[in-house]
Design a protein around this motif. Structure first.
Motif, PDB file in Angstrom:
ATOM      1  N   VAL A   1     -22.031   5.010  28.415  1.00  0.00           N
ATOM      2  CA  VAL A   1     -22.935   5.465  27.349  1.00  0.00           C
ATOM      3  C   VAL A   1     -23.451   4.246  26.590  1.00  0.00           C
ATOM      4  CG1 VAL A   1     -21.220   5.742  25.492  1.00  0.00           C
ATOM      5  CG2 VAL A   1     -23.216   7.248  25.559  1.00  0.00           C
ATOM      6  N   SER A   2     -24.702   4.334  26.133  1.00  0.00           N
ATOM      7  CA  SER A   2     -25.218   3.286  25.246  1.00  0.00           C
ATOM      8  C   SER A   2     -26.069   3.961  24.181  1.00  0.00           C
ATOM      9  CB  SER A   2     -26.030   2.267  26.041  1.00  0.00           C
ATOM     10  OG  SER A   2     -27.155   2.885  26.606  1.00  0.00           O
ATOM     11  N   PHE A   3     -26.401   3.186  23.158  1.00  0.00           N
ATOM     12  CA  PHE A   3     -27.093   3.792  22.010  1.00  0.00           C
ATOM     13  C   PHE A   3     -28.320   2.972  21.648  1.00  0.00           C
ATOM     14  CE2 PHE A   3     -22.706   4.952  21.850  1.00  0.00           C
ATOM     15  CZ  PHE A   3     -22.761   6.316  21.626  1.00  0.00           C
ATOM     16  N   SER A   4     -29.366   3.699  21.245  1.00  0.00           N
ATOM     17  CA  SER A   4     -30.515   3.040  20.619  1.00  0.00           C
ATOM     18  C   SER A   4     -30.659   3.637  19.231  1.00  0.00           C
ATOM     19  CB  SER A   4     -31.776   3.247  21.452  1.00  0.00           C
ATOM     20  OG  SER A   4     -32.037   4.628  21.594  1.00  0.00           O
ATOM     21  N   SER A   5     -31.428   2.960  18.373  1.00  0.00           N
ATOM     22  CA  SER A   5     -31.468   3.427  16.992  1.00  0.00           C
ATOM     23  C   SER A   5     -32.736   2.970  16.278  1.00  0.00           C
ATOM     24  CB  SER A   5     -30.232   2.880  16.247  1.00  0.00           C
ATOM     25  OG  SER A   5     -29.942   3.673  15.122  1.00  0.00           O
ATOM     26  N   ASP A   6     -32.947   3.578  15.094  1.00  0.00           N
ATOM     27  CA  ASP A   6     -34.023   3.160  14.180  1.00  0.00           C
ATOM     28  C   ASP A   6     -33.366   2.658  12.894  1.00  0.00           C
ATOM     29  OD1 ASP A   6     -35.733   4.367  15.989  1.00  0.00           O
ATOM     30  OD2 ASP A   6     -36.189   6.090  14.714  1.00  0.00           O
ATOM     31  N   ILE A   7     -33.931   1.589  12.345  1.00  0.00           N
ATOM     32  CA  ILE A   7     -33.398   1.063  11.080  1.00  0.00           C
ATOM     33  C   ILE A   7     -34.537   0.706  10.140  1.00  0.00           C
ATOM     34  CG2 ILE A   7     -32.295  -1.014  10.085  1.00  0.00           C
ATOM     35  CD1 ILE A   7     -30.198  -0.782  12.279  1.00  0.00           C
ATOM     36  N   ILE A   8     -34.356   1.057   8.876  1.00  0.00           N
ATOM     37  CA  ILE A   8     -35.321   0.676   7.839  1.00  0.00           C
ATOM     38  C   ILE A   8     -34.656  -0.375   6.959  1.00  0.00           C
ATOM     39  CG2 ILE A   8     -36.582   1.486   5.805  1.00  0.00           C
ATOM     40  CD1 ILE A   8     -36.659   4.273   7.073  1.00  0.00           C
ATOM     41  N   VAL A   9     -35.328  -1.506   6.742  1.00  0.00           N
ATOM     42  CA  VAL A   9     -34.787  -2.465   5.771  1.00  0.00           C
ATOM     43  C   VAL A   9     -35.633  -2.409   4.512  1.00  0.00           C
ATOM     44  CG1 VAL A   9     -33.859  -4.016   7.538  1.00  0.00           C
ATOM     45  CG2 VAL A   9     -36.108  -4.482   6.571  1.00  0.00           C
ATOM     46  N   GLY A  10     -34.974  -2.652   3.373  1.00  0.00           N
ATOM     47  CA  GLY A  10     -35.698  -2.724   2.106  1.00  0.00           C
ATOM     48  C   GLY A  10     -36.012  -1.382   1.489  1.00  0.00           C
ATOM     49  N   PHE A  11     -35.155  -0.380   1.732  1.00  0.00           N
ATOM     50  CA  PHE A  11     -35.303   0.900   1.024  1.00  0.00           C
ATOM     51  C   PHE A  11     -35.181   0.609  -0.480  1.00  0.00           C
ATOM     52  CE2 PHE A  11     -33.547   4.859  -0.739  1.00  0.00           C
ATOM     53  CZ  PHE A  11     -34.492   5.767  -0.268  1.00  0.00           C
ATOM     54  N   PRO A  12     -35.928   1.346  -1.350  1.00  0.00           N
ATOM     55  CA  PRO A  12     -35.882   1.045  -2.786  1.00  0.00           C
ATOM     56  C   PRO A  12     -34.445   0.951  -3.308  1.00  0.00           C
ATOM     57  CG  PRO A  12     -37.535   2.703  -2.366  1.00  0.00           C
ATOM     58  CD  PRO A  12     -36.842   2.462  -1.061  1.00  0.00           C
ATOM     59  N   GLY A  13     -34.156  -0.152  -3.976  1.00  0.00           N
ATOM     60  CA  GLY A  13     -32.831  -0.333  -4.575  1.00  0.00           C
ATOM     61  C   GLY A  13     -31.831  -1.006  -3.646  1.00  0.00           C
ATOM     62  N   GLU A  14     -32.159  -1.152  -2.365  1.00  0.00           N
ATOM     63  CA  GLU A  14     -31.213  -1.800  -1.437  1.00  0.00           C
ATOM     64  C   GLU A  14     -31.067  -3.278  -1.813  1.00  0.00           C
ATOM     65  OE1 GLU A  14     -30.269  -1.812   3.342  1.00  0.00           O
ATOM     66  OE2 GLU A  14     -32.360  -2.106   2.778  1.00  0.00           O
ATOM     67  N   THR A  15     -29.825  -3.731  -1.942  1.00  0.00           N
ATOM     68  CA  THR A  15     -29.596  -5.137  -2.278  1.00  0.00           C
ATOM     69  C   THR A  15     -29.356  -5.929  -0.995  1.00  0.00           C
ATOM     70  OG1 THR A  15     -27.203  -4.854  -2.385  1.00  0.00           O
ATOM     71  CG2 THR A  15     -28.441  -4.456  -4.442  1.00  0.00           C
ATOM     72  N   PHE A  16     -29.370  -7.251  -1.134  1.00  0.00           N
ATOM     73  CA  PHE A  16     -29.125  -8.096   0.038  1.00  0.00           C
ATOM     74  C   PHE A  16     -27.733  -7.825   0.615  1.00  0.00           C
ATOM     75  CE2 PHE A  16     -27.785 -12.271   1.869  1.00  0.00           C
ATOM     76  CZ  PHE A  16     -28.606 -12.212   2.976  1.00  0.00           C
ATOM     77  N   GLU A  17     -26.752  -7.622  -0.281  1.00  0.00           N
ATOM     78  CA  GLU A  17     -25.382  -7.356   0.187  1.00  0.00           C
ATOM     79  C   GLU A  17     -25.351  -6.050   0.986  1.00  0.00           C
ATOM     80  OE1 GLU A  17     -26.048  -8.582  -2.861  1.00  0.00           O
ATOM     81  OE2 GLU A  17     -25.249 -10.533  -2.198  1.00  0.00           O
ATOM     82  N   GLU A  18     -26.091  -5.055   0.496  1.00  0.00           N
ATOM     83  CA  GLU A  18     -26.133  -3.773   1.217  1.00  0.00           C
ATOM     84  C   GLU A  18     -26.835  -3.935   2.562  1.00  0.00           C
ATOM     85  OE1 GLU A  18     -25.958  -0.697  -2.573  1.00  0.00           O
ATOM     86  OE2 GLU A  18     -27.897  -1.518  -1.972  1.00  0.00           O
TER      87      GLU A  18
END
Ligand code: 5AD
Ligand code: SF4
Length: 453
Positions: A315-332
């Protein structure tokens, strides 16, 4: 459907030579599938498809609203049609799809792009022949306001793009309201097609020789919720796998909050189902996921991944990712990097957050600059590239099955494994659109090289 013949008569008179149509798709696989239905209607009216804008007697832009840059690009493209339309007044310019399910966009088209003849939304494609008939007989533009529509029209004609690959919409709309996402507003409430209708479409595709079939829905894991009988997505997959033949079934997208052990067990027990699961995670931090209204934690996400890895070999996985959602910090954001390194996706679609009018996130404070977010995105892309290279290397020396997609002039072929990796090889027999067994010999750039077995 009653208007197809009437429009046919009109265009035969207007365009005595072969009338040509160009349907241009922006956005996702669902839009691509909708465009195939629009082409199906146009083909029944008598049009031949072309890629040339200049030669077209009708141009239809099937639009996407998911991010602002998609909308800006589409407006740029519509603008370019102005001169063409002035030179060819009988040509029809139409805009359909997700973008025109927003009133402010329809208003903007009316005001700034007056040469657009027809506007129709995403849930009533089959109205096109009627709008064309009215456009020609009444001489008036046909600009439909966004309309909520919940019934499902079966048996719309369809002109498919490929000979071996096809998609089937199994459901429409979305009820999830992820905080950043415009889709529930433009595609409306979730509704599922009946299993028997999907089965019939699937079976006819397999019988016609299609070998790679993707089931489409915004969240296939909630398939069946509105059906009268108790029936879920795993039941549907099980039913489709009873169709005899050599094929692979993909599906997308799958929401982690609704994926069930039953579904994973169904994949395990049916080798026709692709071993790559698309499971959009969106972010690697629990606080951000909560703000996004995703209804799962990273712990729960990893539990699914681990269960699937226990149950399904390869099995393998693919995905979608959003960076910079409002309020997201660099640490997050760094938690997203950690997740990506932990899961080691075979394919990752990464996006910078784009503010969409009317969504919950549009009202949230967003004080990280676009420049900063681009830095995060590029870091993530680089990490993922390394991971993909390692995945590619791990196939060297192995035997794989792949579907041949392209034949090149030099006698070489390009094929695709079910996890979407591209493999190039040479063969002296014609194997276009067929499954082939390949022995992977090396890696070249982002694809693999192989020998035909
Ligand atoms: N900004 C950026 N990316 C988005 N997506 C959906 N909405 C937005 C948005 N407003 C992404 C999600 C989704 C994919 C299809 O598009 O990652 O899974
Ligand atoms: Fe958008 Fe979320 Fe629905 Fe996917 S599940 S279409 S991201 S609202």
């Amino acid at each position: 459907m009653n208007y197809i013949q009437s429009v046919k008569n009109i265009i035969n008179e207007k365009f005595p030579n072969q009338p040509l149509a160009n349907v241009v798709t922006f956005g996702c696989a669902q839009n691509e599938n909708d465009s195939e239905k629009v082409r199906g209607l146009l083909a029944q009216i008598g049009y031949t498809m072309t890629d040339s804008l200049e030669e077209s007697d009708i141009v239809i832009y099937n639009t996407c609203a998911i991010r602002e840059n998609a909308e800006l690009k589409i407006f740029g493209n519509i603008g370019k049609l102005k001169a063409l339309k002035a030179a060819k007044p009988d040509m029809i310019v139409a805009v359909c799809g997700c973008m025109v399910m927003q009133q402010h966009i329809v208003d903007k088209i009316k005001k700034s792009y007056p040469f657009v003849d027809i506007v129709f939304g995403v849930n009533n494609l089959e109205i096109l022949p009627l709008l064309m008939y009215k456009r020609y007989t009444e001489g008036k533009k046909q600009i439909l306001p966004p309309q909520e529509k919940t019934d499902i029209v079966e048996n719309t004609p369809i002109l498919r793009n490929g000979k071996s690959k096809a998609s089937i919409s199994i459901m429409f709309g979305c009820d999830n309201f992820c905080a950043y996402c415009i889709v529930p507003y433009v595609r409306g409430r979730e509704r599922s097609r009946k299993p028997q209708d999907i089965y019939n479409e699937f079976k006819s595709l397999v019988e016609a020789g299609y070998k790679d079939i993707t089931l489409l829905g915004q969240n296939v894991n909630s398939y069946g919720k509105n059906l009268e009988e108790k029936y879920d997505f795993a039941d549907l997959l099980q039913l489709l796998c009873t169709v005899p033949g050599e094929y692979v079934i993909h599906f997308m997208s799958s929401h982690p909050k609704d994926i069930s052990k039953k579904l994973i067990d169904t994949i395990r027990d049916n080798p026709q189902i692709s071993r790559q699961i698309h499971l959009p995670v969106q972010a690697g931090n629990d606080r951000v996921l909560k703000e996004m209204n995703r209804h799962y934690t990273i712990g729960q996400y990893m539990d699914i991944i681990n269960y699937a890895r226990q149950q399904i070999e390869d099995v393998s996985f693919s995905s979608d990712i959003i960076v910079g959602f409002p309020g997201e910090t660099f640490e997050e954001y760094l938690d997203t990097e950690k997740l990506v390194k932990d899961v080691r996706f075979t394919q990752l679609f990464t996006y910078i957050y784009s503010r969409r009018n009317g969504t919950k996130a549009a009202a949230m404070e967003d004080n990280i600059s676009h420049k900063e977010k681009s830095v995060w995105l590029n870091r993530l892309i680089k990490i993922q590239q390394e991971i993909v290279f390692e995945h590619l290397n791990s196939f060297i020396g192995k035997e794989v099955k792949a579907l041949v997609e392209e034949k090149h002039d030099d006698g070489s072929y390009t094929a695709r494994m079910s996890n979407t990796f591209v493999v190039k090889f040479i063969a002296d027999t014609d194997c276009m659109d067929q499954f082939v067994n390949l022995k992977i010999t090396g890696k070249k750039g982002t694809s693999l090289t192989a020998e035909l077995i």
